[in-house]
Design a protein around this motif. Sequence first.
Motif, PDB file in Angstrom:
ATOM      1  N   TRP A 111       0.882  -1.102  -0.155  1.00  0.00           N
ATOM      2  CA  TRP A 111      -0.084   0.014   0.018  1.00  0.00           C
ATOM      3  C   TRP A 111       0.935   1.309   0.140  1.00  0.00           C
ATOM      4  CZ3 TRP A 111      -5.499   0.519   2.060  1.00  0.00           C
ATOM      5  CH2 TRP A 111      -6.152  -0.764   1.905  1.00  0.00           C
ATOM      6  N   ALA A 112       0.453   2.542  -0.559  1.00  0.00           N
ATOM      7  CA  ALA A 112       1.067   3.520  -0.544  1.00  0.00           C
ATOM      8  C   ALA A 112       0.725   4.279   0.804  1.00  0.00           C
ATOM      9  CB  ALA A 112       0.432   4.385  -1.614  1.00  0.00           C
ATOM     10  N   GLY A 113      -0.094   4.256   1.438  1.00  0.00           N
ATOM     11  CA  GLY A 113      -0.407   4.655   2.922  1.00  0.00           C
ATOM     12  C   GLY A 113      -0.084   3.506   3.996  1.00  0.00           C
TER      13      GLY A 113
ATOM     14  N   THR B  92      -3.650  -0.733  -5.867  1.00  0.00           N
ATOM     15  CA  THR B  92      -2.251  -1.121  -6.316  1.00  0.00           C
ATOM     16  C   THR B  92      -2.539  -1.797  -7.430  1.00  0.00           C
ATOM     17  OG1 THR B  92      -1.517  -1.158  -3.787  1.00  0.00           O
ATOM     18  CG2 THR B  92       0.025  -2.214  -5.418  1.00  0.00           C
TER      19      THR B  92
ATOM     20  N   ARG C  62      -7.634   9.410   3.202  1.00  0.00           N
ATOM     21  CA  ARG C  62      -8.107   8.536   4.524  1.00  0.00           C
ATOM     22  C   ARG C  62      -9.291   9.124   4.916  1.00  0.00           C
ATOM     23  NH1 ARG C  62      -5.586   4.916   2.238  1.00  0.00           N
ATOM     24  NH2 ARG C  62      -3.617   4.030   2.909  1.00  0.00           N
TER      25      ARG C  62
ATOM     26  N   MET D 126      -0.035   3.649 -10.214  1.00  0.00           N
ATOM     27  CA  MET D 126      -0.905   3.941  -9.081  1.00  0.00           C
ATOM     28  C   MET D 126      -1.241   5.434  -9.035  1.00  0.00           C
ATOM     29  SD  MET D 126      -0.357   2.468  -5.601  1.00  0.00           S
ATOM     30  CE  MET D 126      -1.609   2.607  -4.143  1.00  0.00           C
TER      31      MET D 126
ATOM     32  N   HIS E 140     -13.290   2.907  -1.856  1.00  0.00           N
ATOM     33  CA  HIS E 140     -11.904   2.842  -1.544  1.00  0.00           C
ATOM     34  C   HIS E 140     -11.223   2.400  -2.943  1.00  0.00           C
ATOM     35  CE1 HIS E 140      -8.514   3.061   1.369  1.00  0.00           C
ATOM     36  NE2 HIS E 140      -7.771   3.300   0.142  1.00  0.00           N
TER      37      HIS E 140
HETATM   38  C1  GLV Z   1      -4.571   2.838  -0.743  1.00  0.00           C
HETATM   39  O1  GLV Z   1      -5.199   3.297  -0.096  1.00  0.00           O
HETATM   40  C2  GLV Z   1      -3.145   2.835  -0.462  1.00  0.00           C
HETATM   41  O2  GLV Z   1      -2.559   3.464   0.395  1.00  0.00           O
HETATM   42  O3  GLV Z   1      -2.438   2.214  -1.125  1.00  0.00           O
END
Ligand code: GLV
Length: 311
Positions: free
Chosen positions: A68-70, A279, A226, A94, A274
Motif C-alpha cells: 500500500w502507498a499509505g 495497487t 483516508r 498508481m 476505496h
Molecule cells: C490505498 O489506499 C493505499 O494506500 O495504497
Amino acid sequence: MDILLCGSFDDDERDAWRAALQEAFPDARWHLSATPEIAARIDAAVVANPLPGSLQGLTNLRLIQSLWAGVDRLLADPSLPADVPVTRMVDPAMNAAMAETALWATLSLHRDFFAYARQQHTGTWRPLAQRRADEIQVTLLGMGQMGRACAGRLLALGYRVEGWNLHGGSIEGMPLHSGMAALWALLGRSDIVINLLPLTVQTTDLLNQRFFDALRPGTGLVNLARGAHVVEADLLRALDNGQVGQAVLDVFRSEPLPADHPFWHHPKVMLLPHVAAATDLRSAARIVAQNLQALRDDRPLAHRVQRTRGY
Ligand code: GLV
Ligand code: NAP
C-alpha cells in the motif's frame, strides 16, 4: 532469501500476489505463514495491512515492504519491529490512477455533473451557468507522489491549482504553501479541495468544523486519502448548511461503510468504495522485486518511510 507475504487479502488476491511476486523475484522462498522455525529465517516481509502482531518474532527481519502507498495502519501496530526499515508502494501506475480519479471528480464538480444527476433523479431540466476551467481554483492538500500527479493533469486542463504541503519548497507552474495560516487562506479561495495527505498524528481530524467554516459556501470536497482525516459529523453539518456543496468520498473512518451510515443516502455525497488508486499488481510486483534485490545487494532501499513523522 526467505520472504513472508501477509496481509488482509482474500484467498484469490493472496494467490495472485504470490504468483506475481514469485515471477518478479523468483530466486527466493516465498511463505504465506511463518512457523517458529521459518520465522527465524524470514529476511523480508511483503505486506498489505497485516493484522497487528503479524510481524512479531521474525528475528532476522531486515525489510518490511508495504504493498500500500499509505502506511498508517501498518505503523499503528505497536508490535511492529522498531528497527526494521519500512518501505512503501510508490508506483507511477498508481499515481496515474489517482490523477484519473481526481480529474473525474474535478470535471464533475466544475461542470455540475453531480447536480445534473440529481436533476435527472427528479425529472428536472434546468441548465446551469457554465464556467471555464481557468475560473476554477483547485486546492491539493498533500503534494507528494499523488498530489504532483494530480496537479500535472489538472494544470494541463487549464485549472488554477495551488498546493499545500509540510516542508514548503516550490513546484513549477503552481503556488505551493505550508503552515496552518496558509491553509485557512487557501481554503477561503478554493472552489474544489482535494485531500491527498497521509494519515498522521498531525493530519488526523484535520477536515473538521473549523476547516469547513474556512471554505467559501458551496465548495466541492474530494477525499481520496483516508477516512480519519474527516470528522464525519462536521462534514455532514457542512453539507447540510451549504459550506460544502458536494462531497466525493472514496475513504471512510470505517470500511466497508456501515449500511446505516448517513453518507449512503445523502443527496450531496458521491461514494466510492476505496478505489481511487488500487495497487497495480503487475507493476507493483516489479517494484517490490527491485527493493528485494536492493536488500540482497546491500544497496539503499527505495521509498523508505520515516517512521517518526508517519509517512
Ligand atoms: C490505498 O489506499 C493505499 O494506500 O495504497
Ligand atoms: P507522499 O508522497 O508521502 O506525500 C505526502 C504529502 O503530504 C507530501 O507532500 C507531504 O509534505 C504532505 N504532508 C504530510 N504531512 C503533512 C502535514 N502535516 N501538513 C501538510 N502537508 C503534509 O504520499 P502519496 O504517495 O502522495 O500518498 C498520499 C496518501 O494517499 C497516502 O498516504 C494514502 O493515505 C492515500 N492513498 C489513497 C489511495 C486510495 O485509493 N484512496 C491510494 C493510494 C494512496 P512534504 O512534501 O512537505 O513532505
